[in-house]
Design a protein around this motif. Structure first.
Motif, PDB file in Angstrom:
ATOM      1  N   PHE A  29      -2.193   4.250  -3.479  1.00  0.00           N
ATOM      2  CA  PHE A  29      -0.909   4.086  -2.797  1.00  0.00           C
ATOM      3  C   PHE A  29      -0.508   5.413  -2.154  1.00  0.00           C
ATOM      4  N   THR A  30       0.272   5.337  -1.068  1.00  0.00           N
ATOM      5  CA  THR A  30       0.780   6.544  -0.425  1.00  0.00           C
ATOM      6  C   THR A  30       2.296   6.457  -0.318  1.00  0.00           C
TER       7      THR A  30
ATOM      8  N   VAL B 160       4.146   6.909 -18.554  1.00  0.00           N
ATOM      9  CA  VAL B 160       4.004   6.402 -17.180  1.00  0.00           C
ATOM     10  C   VAL B 160       2.604   5.828 -16.958  1.00  0.00           C
ATOM     11  N   THR B 161       1.583   6.532 -17.413  1.00  0.00           N
ATOM     12  CA  THR B 161       0.201   6.070 -17.223  1.00  0.00           C
ATOM     13  C   THR B 161      -0.030   4.737 -17.908  1.00  0.00           C
TER      14      THR B 161
ATOM     15  N   LYS C 148       0.811  -1.228   0.000  1.00  0.00           N
ATOM     16  CA  LYS C 148       0.000   0.000   0.000  1.00  0.00           C
ATOM     17  C   LYS C 148       0.841   1.273   0.000  1.00  0.00           C
ATOM     18  N   THR C 149       2.131   1.154   0.326  1.00  0.00           N
ATOM     19  CA  THR C 149       2.986   2.338   0.397  1.00  0.00           C
ATOM     20  C   THR C 149       4.199   2.157  -0.517  1.00  0.00           C
TER      21      THR C 149
ATOM     22  N   ASP D 134       4.077   9.584  -9.195  1.00  0.00           N
ATOM     23  CA  ASP D 134       3.326   9.957  -7.989  1.00  0.00           C
ATOM     24  C   ASP D 134       1.836  10.074  -8.280  1.00  0.00           C
ATOM     25  N   GLU D 135       1.490  10.771  -9.361  1.00  0.00           N
ATOM     26  CA  GLU D 135       0.078  10.956  -9.721  1.00  0.00           C
ATOM     27  C   GLU D 135      -0.624   9.619  -9.933  1.00  0.00           C
ATOM     28  N   VAL D 136       0.001   8.744 -10.693  1.00  0.00           N
ATOM     29  CA  VAL D 136      -0.635   7.457 -11.008  1.00  0.00           C
ATOM     30  C   VAL D 136      -0.730   6.580  -9.761  1.00  0.00           C
ATOM     31  N   MET D 137       0.343   6.501  -8.982  1.00  0.00           N
ATOM     32  CA  MET D 137       0.322   5.653  -7.786  1.00  0.00           C
ATOM     33  C   MET D 137      -0.724   6.146  -6.778  1.00  0.00           C
ATOM     34  N   MET D 138      -0.803   7.458  -6.587  1.00  0.00           N
ATOM     35  CA  MET D 138      -1.792   7.997  -5.651  1.00  0.00           C
ATOM     36  C   MET D 138      -3.213   7.778  -6.154  1.00  0.00           C
TER      37      MET D 138
END
Length: 177
Positions: free
Chosen positions: A72-73, A165-166, A37-38, A64-68
């Motif tokens: 995910f954090t 990335v996306t 999750k992180t 960062d944008e895609v994972m969040m």
């Protein structure tokens, strides 16, 4: 009648332009990805990537944008580490067009190259590989790779990198849509 022949050709260009990034993935099928999750970045690996700092920032921001968006954090004590690397190569295309009639041969064959034309074009093609590493075991558990055309236009770099990335991270975690 001529417009009917052009419609399939136009549709081909529309569908071909939907995504200019070709992607694939590989992962360890014995890993349960639900427990992760992180994340954090594998700093020493990211530092070794030989691209401009501006492009590194673009890639990191996009990850960062895609994972969040996937829930995910970012964490100081992450479940997974993310690393990436890039490769660029120049593609050269040579196209010959030969028009006219040859002596005693079928239409289009021209032994003297009358009306012939040769064009040479180049473009840059790049590969972005994103690795996801189990932070506790220090083992690679997932790898995604995207290949496509690169742009030198600084106005479109953000858009181009975000698309790479996306498209790559669409496949992470495996088995989920």
């Amino acid at each position: 009648m001529k417009t009917l022949k052009l419609i399939p050709l136009l549709l081909l260009f529309v569908f071909a332009s939907c995504s200019s990034v070709r992607v694939n993935q590989d992962y360890d099928k014995n890993v349960n990805f639900d427990g992760f999750k992180t994340y954090a970045y594998h700093k020493s690996g990211v530092d070794k990537v030989e691209i401009s700092d501006l492009d590194k920032k673009r890639i990191l921001r996009s990850i960062d944008e895609v994972m969040m968006s996937k829930g995910f954090t970012k964490s100081e004590n992450p479940d997974v580490l993310i690393n990436f690397f890039t490769k660029e190569r120049e593609q050269v295309n040579v196209n010959q067009y030969n028009a006219g009639y040859g002596y005693g041969w079928r239409y289009g064959w021209n032994p003297y190259l009358w009306g012939g034309n040769t064009t040479v074009t180049t473009h840059s093609e790049g590969t972005l590989t994103i690795d996801i590493i189990d932070a506790k075991k220090k083992e690679l558990i997932w790898q995604g790779q995207g290949e496509g055309y690169l742009t030198k236009n600084t106005d479109k770099k953000d858009e181009n990198i975000k698309e790479f990335v996306t498209e790559i991270l669409k496949q992470y975690p495996p088995g989920k849509k």
